[in-house]
Design an enzyme around this catalytic site. Sequence first.
Site, mmCIF file in Angstrom:
data_model
loop_
_atom_site.group_PDB
_atom_site.id
_atom_site.type_symbol
_atom_site.label_atom_id
_atom_site.label_comp_id
_atom_site.label_asym_id
_atom_site.label_seq_id
_atom_site.Cartn_x
_atom_site.Cartn_y
_atom_site.Cartn_z
ATOM 1 N N ASP A 32 0.854 -1.186 0.000
ATOM 2 C CA ASP A 32 0.000 0.000 0.000
ATOM 3 C C ASP A 32 0.890 1.236 0.000
ATOM 4 O O ASP A 32 2.044 1.172 0.441
ATOM 5 C CB ASP A 32 -0.913 0.000 1.243
ATOM 6 C CG ASP A 32 -2.187 0.791 1.014
ATOM 7 O OD1 ASP A 32 -3.267 0.189 0.917
ATOM 8 O OD2 ASP A 32 -2.080 2.041 0.910
ATOM 9 N N LYS A 37 -0.949 2.693 7.392
ATOM 10 C CA LYS A 37 -1.748 1.473 7.239
ATOM 11 C C LYS A 37 -0.839 0.239 7.242
ATOM 12 O O LYS A 37 -1.118 -0.765 7.908
ATOM 13 C CB LYS A 37 -2.478 1.557 5.891
ATOM 14 C CG LYS A 37 -3.902 1.054 5.928
ATOM 15 C CD LYS A 37 -4.447 1.012 4.513
ATOM 16 C CE LYS A 37 -5.648 1.883 4.348
ATOM 17 N NZ LYS A 37 -6.123 1.880 2.944
ATOM 18 N N ARG A 157 -18.706 -9.543 0.635
ATOM 19 C CA ARG A 157 -19.575 -8.613 1.367
ATOM 20 C C ARG A 157 -18.866 -8.199 2.637
ATOM 21 O O ARG A 157 -18.293 -9.048 3.323
ATOM 22 C CB ARG A 157 -20.884 -9.303 1.783
ATOM 23 C CG ARG A 157 -21.728 -9.807 0.647
ATOM 24 C CD ARG A 157 -22.678 -10.894 1.140
ATOM 25 N NE ARG A 157 -21.956 -12.063 1.644
ATOM 26 C CZ ARG A 157 -22.489 -13.047 2.358
ATOM 27 N NH1 ARG A 157 -23.759 -13.004 2.691
ATOM 28 N NH2 ARG A 157 -21.772 -14.074 2.769
ATOM 29 N N ASN A 217 -23.956 -6.326 -8.869
ATOM 30 C CA ASN A 217 -24.305 -5.263 -7.922
ATOM 31 C C ASN A 217 -25.518 -4.466 -8.394
ATOM 32 O O ASN A 217 -26.349 -4.050 -7.581
ATOM 33 C CB ASN A 217 -23.100 -4.362 -7.665
ATOM 34 C CG ASN A 217 -22.178 -4.969 -6.607
ATOM 35 O OD1 ASN A 217 -22.501 -6.015 -6.033
ATOM 36 N ND2 ASN A 217 -21.055 -4.339 -6.344
ATOM 37 N N GLY A 266 -26.569 1.428 0.922
ATOM 38 C CA GLY A 266 -25.487 2.410 0.962
ATOM 39 C C GLY A 266 -24.183 1.652 0.849
ATOM 40 O O GLY A 266 -24.155 0.549 0.295
ATOM 41 N N CYS A 269 -19.928 0.239 -2.317
ATOM 42 C CA CYS A 269 -20.042 -0.483 -3.597
ATOM 43 C C CYS A 269 -21.318 -0.195 -4.364
ATOM 44 O O CYS A 269 -21.266 0.389 -5.451
ATOM 45 C CB CYS A 269 -19.920 -1.979 -3.354
ATOM 46 S SG CYS A 269 -18.269 -2.434 -2.817
ATOM 47 N N LYS A 272 -22.069 3.527 -5.783
ATOM 48 C CA LYS A 272 -21.114 4.038 -6.787
ATOM 49 C C LYS A 272 -21.039 3.102 -7.990
ATOM 50 O O LYS A 272 -20.813 3.553 -9.114
ATOM 51 C CB LYS A 272 -19.740 4.307 -6.175
ATOM 52 C CG LYS A 272 -18.952 3.078 -5.794
ATOM 53 C CD LYS A 272 -17.635 2.957 -6.526
ATOM 54 C CE LYS A 272 -16.852 1.796 -5.967
ATOM 55 N NZ LYS A 272 -16.250 0.901 -6.871
#
Length: 444
Positions: A32, A37, A157, A217, A266, A269, A272
């Site tokens: 990353d 992080k 999920r 989705n 909401g 995923c 958007k």
Amino acid sequence: MTMRLSVFGTGYLGATHAAGMAELGHEVIGVDIDPAKIERLARGEVPFFEPGLPELLRKHVESGRLRFTTDAAEAVDFADVHFIGVGTPQKKGEYAADMRFVDSVIETIAPLLTRPAVILGKSTVPVGTAARLAARVREIAPVGEDAQLGWNPEFLREGFAVEDTLRPDRLVLGVDTEHPGRIEEVARQVYADALARETPMVVTDLATAELVKVSANAFLATKISFINAVAEICEATGADVVDLADAIGYDARIGRKFLGAGLGFGGGCLPKDIRAFMARADELGTGHALRFLREVDDVNLRRRDHVVDLAAREVGGSLNGARIAVLGAAFKPNSDDVRDSPALDISGRLHLAGADVRVFDPEAMPNAAAIWPTLPFARNAEEACAEADLVIVATEWKEFRELDPAVVGAAVSQRTVIDGRNCLPAQAWIDAGWRYLGLGRYAS
Ligand code: UDX
């Protein structure tokens, strides 16, 4: 067979995938650009709430099978298969997805590929992206045609991310049909464990693999908005959307899952992804095909307006000065994610309308406070509900579903509850003297 894998991006998707692949026996390096992080992950700490992930991460950081770095060159040197799990958020002020993180991973790693390697994209991307990236990789990688890119979308999920990674219900692999190379063979080795359990694997072209993800989705979002549209009709007629969903859900062709009427969808995923899908269809000149998704989005957002209107009505017309407890801030239970959260959206709107809002969420309050620093938060559900004129359950955490209506009833000033997720045992609340308002049911 143990393989050496890298995972670029260590958010919900990347960190879970990295730990999951280590659990399957592979040697994994997570990469990353955010040093904070990486430092936390390297210490075995997960920077977000995901049940089961901290244990898995610690186990494999300790076993040495999983490590983390900010150094892309180290990862490329170590691994033979590189996963891309960075975010593709909605662009500011546009429907389209922002591809800069995916593009930047490709521009970083491809020039470092001096021996044969396979790149497997997992991020959700607009159709056409993978073909563009595959060509770009062949062009700039020193090994040329031996650097191959496939697309391997992820369906995990939040809240069940570990389970979905270790035991997926299906695997999808998009292969560049003109340059198939070793992609399928390598993917079959990576996922040997799932394949041995006869997990279905659909091998297809790149465009189809990309479309599978957004179509899945879009379908789920449509299913939720379908039942929420029917909830509006139920509200106008006194019908009960929960009984209705049970009844139509027994039809195996329909199924009861994702027919939960309430505050709507909401998260990072669904909202958007349907917008990026519409934007991409417009670019392709096929915008008309997905025009219904605009309606799906509108139905979804109308549920939030409805709860705010209902709240105003229940406190006597004006929200100004009304004491309102909002239970839940996360976009769904078992998550601390507040991205596009209906619960946080309504809390903020009630607060801006002058209501004396008290918000409580078991896990998401730090993230919620980062977005809405002026919102008053309570330390627990009881504190949020003290002296409340109205209680709104906005996220169906188990601890809210199991609240004792008599105990809460003794703390509030007015026994009125809006069950924004139709998750409470309605009759028990009514029996305890509450005015109970579900969405699409009971006098709402
Ligand atoms: C979703 C997809 O399910 C997953 O396959 C994909 O990889 C990423 O996007 P996620 O965003 O974690 O996963 O949440 P999901 O469980 O799908 O729920 C999305 C939203 O829909 C939540 O806000 C949830 O509360 C809402 N929802 C879900 C409903 O309003 N009603 C339902 O019946 C189900």
